[in-house]
Design a protein around this motif. Structure first.
Motif, PDB file in Angstrom:
ATOM      1  N   GLN A  42     -79.550  -5.065  86.439  1.00 50.43           N
ATOM      2  CA  GLN A  42     -80.168  -3.966  87.172  1.00 50.43           C
ATOM      3  C   GLN A  42     -80.684  -2.892  86.222  1.00 50.43           C
ATOM      4  N   GLU A  43     -79.919  -2.592  85.165  1.00 51.59           N
ATOM      5  CA  GLU A  43     -80.374  -1.588  84.199  1.00 51.59           C
ATOM      6  C   GLU A  43     -81.550  -2.103  83.377  1.00 51.59           C
TER       7      GLU A  43
ATOM      8  N   ILE B  97     -83.895  -4.179  84.482  1.00 52.92           N
ATOM      9  CA  ILE B  97     -85.044  -4.107  85.386  1.00 52.92           C
ATOM     10  C   ILE B  97     -85.518  -2.665  85.544  1.00 52.92           C
ATOM     11  N   SER B  98     -84.576  -1.722  85.662  1.00 51.80           N
ATOM     12  CA  SER B  98     -84.949  -0.324  85.857  1.00 51.80           C
ATOM     13  C   SER B  98     -85.412   0.349  84.570  1.00 51.80           C
TER      14      SER B  98
ATOM     15  N   ASP C 232     -83.385   1.275  82.074  1.00 56.13           N
ATOM     16  CA  ASP C 232     -82.347   2.168  81.562  1.00 56.13           C
ATOM     17  C   ASP C 232     -81.498   1.507  80.468  1.00 56.13           C
TER      18      ASP C 232
END
Length: 185
Positions: free
Chosen positions: A166-167, A169-170, A172
């Protein structure tokens, strides 16, 4: 979270129905239960322990400790002989790390386990450092660990592959190129 639990359940089902037979098609290896060298090694180990035991009185603490060690040795060899491990000419079990699914329990699955646990430790450490960097004295928080915060982060760290994805993809997870210092050449 539900997706992770489903993946974990599928992995456990896959492991439960893995084939039980070991094939001795790898150069010179035989099943440990069929290996004469393996049996010879067991007998030599037990004999050496019994010789040491004979130096002590029958019910003395060292003799009792050696009795326990003999039983543990026999149990270990019995476990190896009942498993699907293959033994070489030396009578020792050999791990097959060639990528075959029939030997996944010997190397591939423990390897993934190691990577998962290492990633968990790294992810929790990274998350802790990020959490304490916003405190009044971040250097002190790195030396004197905030145990309640660390435990809270540790208990949520088992889903680190999903969090890392998720990080990523975002955006971060990785620092932008303009924030990375490069030494002049």
């Amino acid at each position: 979270m539900k997706r992770f639990n489903l993946i974990a359940l599928l992995c456990l089902v896959f492991l439960a129905f893995a084939p039980d037979q070991a094939s001795a098609d790898i150069g010179g290896l035989t099943k440990c239960s069929d290996s004469p060298a393996f049996t010879k090694r067991l007998n030599a180990s037990v004999k050496k322990l019994e010789q040491r035991k004979n130096l002590y009185e029958a019910d003395s603490p060292p003799a009792l400790a050696l009795d326990q060690q003999i039983e543990r040795t026999k149990a270990r060899f019995d476990k190896y002989s009942r498993s699907d491990l293959l033994c070489g000419q030396d009578g020792l079990p050999h791990l097959i790390a060639d990528g075959r699914w029939s030997h996944a329990a010997e190397f591939i699955i423990p390897g993934f386990g190691f990577i998962y646990i290492s990633g968990w430790i790294g992810w929790v450490g990274r998350k802790y450092i990020r959490a304490v960097s916003n405190t009044k004295n971040p250097a002190e928080s790195e030396i004197i660990i905030n145990v309640p915060l660390a435990l809270k982060i540790m208990t949520t760290g088992y889903i680190w592959p999903i969090s890392a994805w998720q990080e990523l993809i975002s955006g971060d997870l990785v620092a932008p190129k303009d924030e990375i210092t490069v030494s002049p050449r």
